[in-house]
Design a protein around this motif. Structure first.
Motif, PDB file in Angstrom:
ATOM      1  N   PRO A  84      25.459   4.742  38.246  1.00 37.79           N
ATOM      2  CA  PRO A  84      25.393   6.167  38.573  1.00 37.79           C
ATOM      3  C   PRO A  84      26.500   6.934  37.901  1.00 37.79           C
ATOM      4  CG  PRO A  84      26.275   4.905  40.407  1.00 37.79           C
ATOM      5  CD  PRO A  84      25.831   3.910  39.373  1.00 37.79           C
ATOM      6  N   LYS A  85      26.201   8.119  37.462  1.00 38.77           N
ATOM      7  CA  LYS A  85      27.190   8.970  36.820  1.00 38.77           C
ATOM      8  C   LYS A  85      27.767   9.906  37.869  1.00 38.77           C
ATOM      9  CE  LYS A  85      27.640  12.345  33.081  1.00 38.77           C
ATOM     10  NZ  LYS A  85      26.926  13.095  32.051  1.00 38.77           N
ATOM     11  N   TYR A 155      22.575  11.532  38.978  1.00 37.81           N
ATOM     12  CA  TYR A 155      22.827  10.098  39.005  1.00 37.81           C
ATOM     13  C   TYR A 155      21.563   9.393  38.544  1.00 37.81           C
ATOM     14  CZ  TYR A 155      20.146   9.717  43.418  1.00 37.81           C
ATOM     15  OH  TYR A 155      19.147   9.749  44.358  1.00 37.81           O
ATOM     16  N   PRO A 161      23.078   7.920  46.284  1.00 42.27           N
ATOM     17  CA  PRO A 161      24.499   7.715  46.589  1.00 42.27           C
ATOM     18  C   PRO A 161      24.748   7.293  48.029  1.00 42.27           C
ATOM     19  CG  PRO A 161      24.234   9.666  45.241  1.00 42.27           C
ATOM     20  CD  PRO A 161      22.845   9.213  45.601  1.00 42.27           C
TER      21      PRO A 161
END
Length: 237
Positions: A84-85, A155, A161
């Motif tokens: 995930p970014k 993401y 998340p």
């Protein structure tokens, strides 16, 4: 330790003028000293008022460290590697809603792309001897929710998340399942490209050609940080 070097006495025909120059320099120095003392003794003289604080530059600059880079050209099937970014902000992450909002199917070109993915999936299944998947509104709702959520919070992962999986999203949409699968992808600009990438990857291909699945939902979000593509496969209880 270094010592000051004494000036050498010049010798020659000009050496005799040195004493006169020293005397002249001394007179000039005395005159300048007297002038400075006179200025300092005058009220309000000088450039800095001791009673007035000096101004300070309160501005500051900084740069955020870049987050981990995700290979956005690679599709991700359930269990596939996808990092995930993180969202580049100091604000706390937005809380994910309890489930997909009702009545939020893809619109316009995104809806056309989703329908085309369904066609391509069933074409591949027909070649493999599997029955066609039926589009289910609740499965589609879960798929579209995940596409929209990844686009909104930037993401690229199967789990949100908060750790919610496709199974959790299907539960929230009201789909009673006995089994499910999910393929996600980021960046393709056409349904055909997304399907080629999925079919070239064994894990994603297995989901598409799993004859045990009965229902399919496709979510597409064409946001500029994507596009985002999601396939959710389901088998009802």
């Amino acid at each position: 330790m270094s010592h000051p070097t004494r000036p050498r006495t010049r010798r020659g025909r000009h050496a005799r003028r040195a004493p006169g120059r020293i005397v002249l320099a001394g007179v000039v120095a005395i005159a300048l000293t007297a002038l400075v003392l006179a200025v300092l003794l005058v009220p309000g003289g000088g450039t800095d008022d001791p009673a007035r604080p000096l101004s300070a530059d309160a501005s500051a600059t900084g740069s955020a460290s870049p987050g981990p880079v995700t290979d956005s050209s690679a599709p991700a099937g359930e269990g596939g590697p996808a990092t995930p970014k993180p969202k580049p902000t100091t604000e706390p992450p937005e809380e994910e809603p309890d489930g997909p909002p009702a009545g939020s199917p893809a619109q316009g070109k995104a809806a056309e792309y989703a329908d085309r993915v369904v066609e391509l999936v069933n074409e591949e299944r027909s070649k493999a001897g599997c029955g066609a998947l039926r589009v289910d509104a609740k499965v589609t709702e879960a798929a579209q929710f995940h596409a929209d959520d990844m686009a909104a919070r930037d993401y690229y992962e199967h789990n949100s998340p908060e750790g919610r999986s496709a199974g959790d999203r299907l539960d929230a949409a009201g789909y009673a399942w006995s089994g499910w699968g999910e393929n996600i992808h980021k960046s393709p600009t056409s349904p055909e490209q997304a399907m080629r990438d999925w079919m070239d990857s064994p894990g994603h291909r297995d989901n598409i050609l799993n004859c045990g699945f009965e229902h399919l939902g496709v979510g597409v979000n064409l946001a500029s940080n994507g596009p985002w593509w999601v396939q959710v496969f389901g088998t009802p209880r």
